[in-house]
Write a protein that holds these residues in place. Structure first.
Motif, PDB file in Angstrom:
ATOM      1  N   GLY A  98       6.630  97.650  23.692  1.00 38.31           N
ATOM      2  CA  GLY A  98       6.893  98.607  22.604  1.00 38.31           C
ATOM      3  C   GLY A  98       8.336  99.074  22.631  1.00 38.31           C
ATOM      4  N   GLY A  99       8.542 100.313  22.243  1.00 42.13           N
ATOM      5  CA  GLY A  99       9.915 100.847  22.189  1.00 42.13           C
ATOM      6  C   GLY A  99      10.502 101.038  23.577  1.00 42.13           C
ATOM      7  N   TYR A 150       4.054  91.851  25.583  1.00 42.72           N
ATOM      8  CA  TYR A 150       2.897  90.958  25.370  1.00 42.72           C
ATOM      9  C   TYR A 150       3.320  89.590  24.822  1.00 42.72           C
ATOM     10  CZ  TYR A 150       0.039  95.097  26.167  1.00 42.72           C
ATOM     11  OH  TYR A 150      -0.554  96.209  26.727  1.00 42.72           O
ATOM     12  N   ARG A 181       7.675  93.535  20.366  1.00 47.96           N
ATOM     13  CA  ARG A 181       6.400  93.831  19.711  1.00 47.96           C
ATOM     14  C   ARG A 181       5.760  92.482  19.419  1.00 47.96           C
ATOM     15  NH1 ARG A 181       9.453  98.631  18.136  1.00 47.96           N
ATOM     16  NH2 ARG A 181       8.247 100.328  19.024  1.00 47.96           N
ATOM     17  N   SER A 182       4.458  92.373  19.653  1.00 49.44           N
ATOM     18  CA  SER A 182       3.785  91.088  19.469  1.00 49.44           C
ATOM     19  C   SER A 182       2.596  91.239  18.525  1.00 49.44           C
ATOM     20  CB  SER A 182       3.300  90.554  20.825  1.00 49.44           C
ATOM     21  OG  SER A 182       2.359  89.518  20.632  1.00 49.44           O
ATOM     22  N   LYS A 185      -2.329  91.113  18.916  1.00 51.02           N
ATOM     23  CA  LYS A 185      -3.337  91.873  18.173  1.00 51.02           C
ATOM     24  C   LYS A 185      -4.491  90.979  17.737  1.00 51.02           C
ATOM     25  CE  LYS A 185      -0.439  95.630  16.545  1.00 51.02           C
ATOM     26  NZ  LYS A 185       0.017  96.442  15.447  1.00 51.02           N
ATOM     27  N   GLY A 225       4.002 102.790  25.218  1.00 52.08           N
ATOM     28  CA  GLY A 225       3.421 103.911  24.477  1.00 52.08           C
ATOM     29  C   GLY A 225       1.979 103.632  24.082  1.00 52.08           C
ATOM     30  N   ASP A 226       1.472 104.399  23.115  1.00 50.11           N
ATOM     31  CA  ASP A 226       0.044 104.283  22.808  1.00 50.11           C
ATOM     32  C   ASP A 226      -0.344 102.920  22.221  1.00 50.11           C
ATOM     33  OD1 ASP A 226       1.328 104.878  20.467  1.00 50.11           O
ATOM     34  OD2 ASP A 226      -0.031 106.487  19.867  1.00 50.11           O
ATOM     35  N   GLY A 227       0.582 102.273  21.512  1.00 52.86           N
ATOM     36  CA  GLY A 227       0.300 100.925  21.001  1.00 52.86           C
ATOM     37  C   GLY A 227       0.058  99.965  22.156  1.00 52.86           C
ATOM     38  N   SER A 228       0.916 100.031  23.152  1.00 55.79           N
ATOM     39  CA  SER A 228       0.789  99.150  24.327  1.00 55.79           C
ATOM     40  C   SER A 228      -0.520  99.429  25.064  1.00 55.79           C
ATOM     41  CB  SER A 228       1.959  99.377  25.281  1.00 55.79           C
ATOM     42  OG  SER A 228       3.171  99.151  24.604  1.00 55.79           O
ATOM     43  N   THR A 281      -3.250 100.661  23.674  1.00 58.01           N
ATOM     44  CA  THR A 281      -4.340 100.179  22.819  1.00 58.01           C
ATOM     45  C   THR A 281      -4.587  98.705  23.099  1.00 58.01           C
ATOM     46  OG1 THR A 281      -3.662 101.727  21.100  1.00 58.01           O
ATOM     47  CG2 THR A 281      -5.121  99.954  20.407  1.00 58.01           C
ATOM     48  N   GLY A 282      -3.503  97.931  23.113  1.00 55.40           N
ATOM     49  CA  GLY A 282      -3.623  96.489  23.394  1.00 55.40           C
ATOM     50  C   GLY A 282      -4.210  96.237  24.775  1.00 55.40           C
ATOM     51  N   ILE A 324      -8.020  96.988  24.861  1.00 54.07           N
ATOM     52  CA  ILE A 324      -8.805  95.939  24.195  1.00 54.07           C
ATOM     53  C   ILE A 324      -8.881  94.704  25.097  1.00 54.07           C
ATOM     54  CG2 ILE A 324      -8.826  94.345  22.221  1.00 54.07           C
ATOM     55  CD1 ILE A 324      -7.527  96.633  20.570  1.00 54.07           C
TER      56      ILE A 324
HETATM   57  P1  ADP Z   1       4.355 101.514  21.750  1.00 51.42           P
HETATM   58  O1  ADP Z   1       3.662 100.963  22.936  1.00 51.42           O
HETATM   59  O2  ADP Z   1       5.728 102.000  22.052  1.00 51.42           O
HETATM   60  O3  ADP Z   1       3.482 102.513  21.003  1.00 51.42           O
HETATM   61  P2  ADP Z   1       3.801  99.521  19.654  1.00 51.42           P
HETATM   62  O4  ADP Z   1       2.940 100.419  18.841  1.00 51.42           O
HETATM   63  O5  ADP Z   1       4.787  98.679  18.946  1.00 51.42           O
HETATM   64  O6  ADP Z   1       4.657 100.301  20.750  1.00 51.42           O
HETATM   65  O7  ADP Z   1       2.840  98.568  20.517  1.00 51.42           O
HETATM   66  C1  ADP Z   1       3.361  97.614  21.404  1.00 51.42           C
HETATM   67  C2  ADP Z   1       2.545  96.358  21.359  1.00 51.42           C
HETATM   68  O8  ADP Z   1       1.207  96.652  21.774  1.00 51.42           O
HETATM   69  C3  ADP Z   1       2.378  95.728  19.990  1.00 51.42           C
HETATM   70  O9  ADP Z   1       3.478  94.942  19.617  1.00 51.42           O
HETATM   71  C4  ADP Z   1       1.151  94.858  20.203  1.00 51.42           C
HETATM   72  O10 ADP Z   1       1.479  93.653  20.843  1.00 51.42           O
HETATM   73  C5  ADP Z   1       0.320  95.730  21.160  1.00 51.42           C
HETATM   74  N1  ADP Z   1      -0.686  96.443  20.361  1.00 51.42           N
HETATM   75  C6  ADP Z   1      -0.539  97.563  19.620  1.00 51.42           C
HETATM   76  N2  ADP Z   1      -1.683  97.867  18.967  1.00 51.42           N
HETATM   77  C7  ADP Z   1      -2.583  96.898  19.285  1.00 51.42           C
HETATM   78  C8  ADP Z   1      -3.932  96.618  18.922  1.00 51.42           C
HETATM   79  N3  ADP Z   1      -4.606  97.412  18.071  1.00 51.42           N
HETATM   80  N4  ADP Z   1      -4.514  95.517  19.454  1.00 51.42           N
HETATM   81  C9  ADP Z   1      -3.847  94.721  20.307  1.00 51.42           C
HETATM   82  N5  ADP Z   1      -2.575  94.924  20.673  1.00 51.42           N
HETATM   83  C10 ADP Z   1      -1.944  95.986  20.181  1.00 51.42           C
END
Ligand code: ADP
Length: 323
Positions: A13-14, A44, A75-76, A80, A105-108, A110-111, A114
């Motif tokens: 992420g960031g 990722y 970012r990947s 997802k 962060g929270d996106g990372s 979340t991935g 999952i």
């Molecule tokens: P951050 O971690 O800073 O919040 P991002 O939101 O860009 O940054 O998330 C980072 C990476 O995490 C994404 O590019 C993606 O590869 C993975 N990711 C985010 N959301 C999901 C999801 N719902 N399912 C699977 N991977 C996710």
């Protein structure tokens, strides 16, 4: 003790200053416990591509003071998808990685959550974002450094603003959160902070500008502000205050860079060691956080689901101080 022989560490992420200090702590924490560790490059994306690099204690020497991330981040979109995560799993299997630590962060998270449900590979998260917007930790890695960068920049702008009697709108980062704007505003004595958490601040700003005759003012605008960006708000203010010399400054990416502060290095070091301890303690799908200067474990689903709230007392403090 779980049978973990090889750990993968990635930044995702960031980017945020202090991520390197966290990588260093994870690497040395693993090696201390006799666990091999590999760096996963470019988040990722690199995990899917099998972009791995063995990490020794020397590989993380001399990085605690460096901004950015030596592992790179990305970012990947592919991660997802189920297909993408299957590729990532195969790559981890081929390398013999049986657990991962993700700094992001929270996106990372979340991935990671999952992925860990689909495949039997534990993930531990370390909060790394300049925005400080993660539930379950008082501080995220990078926030303190970004805050100090903003404070230094605003102080400089204040010098020229007061010399020329200018009204400056300075836009700062923070995504949907106002932590950077509010805290740096208090620290720089800004006259107002416009933040996403509060509605209808524009009326208050106009009333403030009307009631005092000083022409040099600093207004901080959080990038996620519902009233628009600094430039838009400044345009509207110009209409109503024609005698004010209104200027706009968007601080931008300079807020993400630079050598991490002492606090961010300390925080990253503690969280990195704590992440390895958590793995050895059989934990999975949790973020290690820092609350009241102590380590806490927060399940990914909680830190993703809940928003971190601003301390409302600070709004009153800001109001009192700009009276
Ligand atoms: P951050 O971690 O800073 O919040 P991002 O939101 O860009 O940054 O998330 C980072 C990476 O995490 C994404 O590019 C993606 O590869 C993975 N990711 C985010 N959301 C999901 C999801 N719902 N399912 C699977 N991977 C996710």
């Amino acid at each position: 003790m779980p049978n973990i022989r090889k750990v993968g560490v990635l930044t995702s992420g960031g980017d945020a200053p202090g991520m390197n200090a966290a990588v260093r702590a994870v690497v040395r924490g693993c090696l201390y416990h006799g666990i091999e560790v590999v760096g996963i490059r470019r988040g990722y994306k690199g995990m899917i591509a099998g972009d791995f690099i063995p990490m020794s204690t020397k590989d993380v020497a001399n990085i605690i003071q460096r901004g950015g991330t030596i592992l790179g981040t990305a970012r990947s979109m592919e991660f997802k998808t189920e297909e993408g995560r299957k590729k990532a799993y195969n790559a981890l299997q081929n390398e013999g990685i049986d657990a991962c630590v993700v700094i992001g962060g929270d996106g990372s998270f979340t991935g990671a959550g999952i992925f860990s449900k689909e495949y039997d590979i534990p993930f531990i998260g370390i909060p790394g974002t300049i925005d400080n917007d993660l539930y379950g930790t008082d501080y995220t890695i990078g926030y303190d450094t970004a805050l100090n960068t903003v404070v230094e920049a605003v102080d400089r702008i204040r010098d020229t603003a007061s010399s020329h009697e200018r009204l400056f709108f300075i836009e700062v980062m923070g995504r949907g959160a106002g932590f950077i704007a509010l805290h740096s505003g208090i620290a720089t004595g800004a006259e107002a902070m416009l933040i996403p958490e509060i509605d209808h601040q524009e009326e208050g700003l106009h009333a403030y500008l009307k009631r005092q005759d000083k022409k040099s003012n600093i207004i901080l605008v959080a990038e996620g502000c519902k009233m628009g960006g600094a430039a838009e708000i400044a345009e509207r203010v110009k209409e109503d205050f024609k005698d004010h010399d209104v200027r706009v400054n968007v601080l931008g990416h300079m807020q993400r860079g630079g050598s991490p502060s002492a606090f961010d290095r300390f925080l990253a070091s503690r969280l990195g060691v704590a992440a390895v301890d958590a793995l050895l303690d059989n934990q999975r799908s949790i973020m290690v956080g820092f609350v009241n200067h102590d380590i806490v474990h927060v399940p990914f689903n909680k830190t993703i689901k809940f928003n971190r709230n601003l301390n409302r007392i600070l709004l009153e403090v800001a109001d009192i101080l700009s009276y």
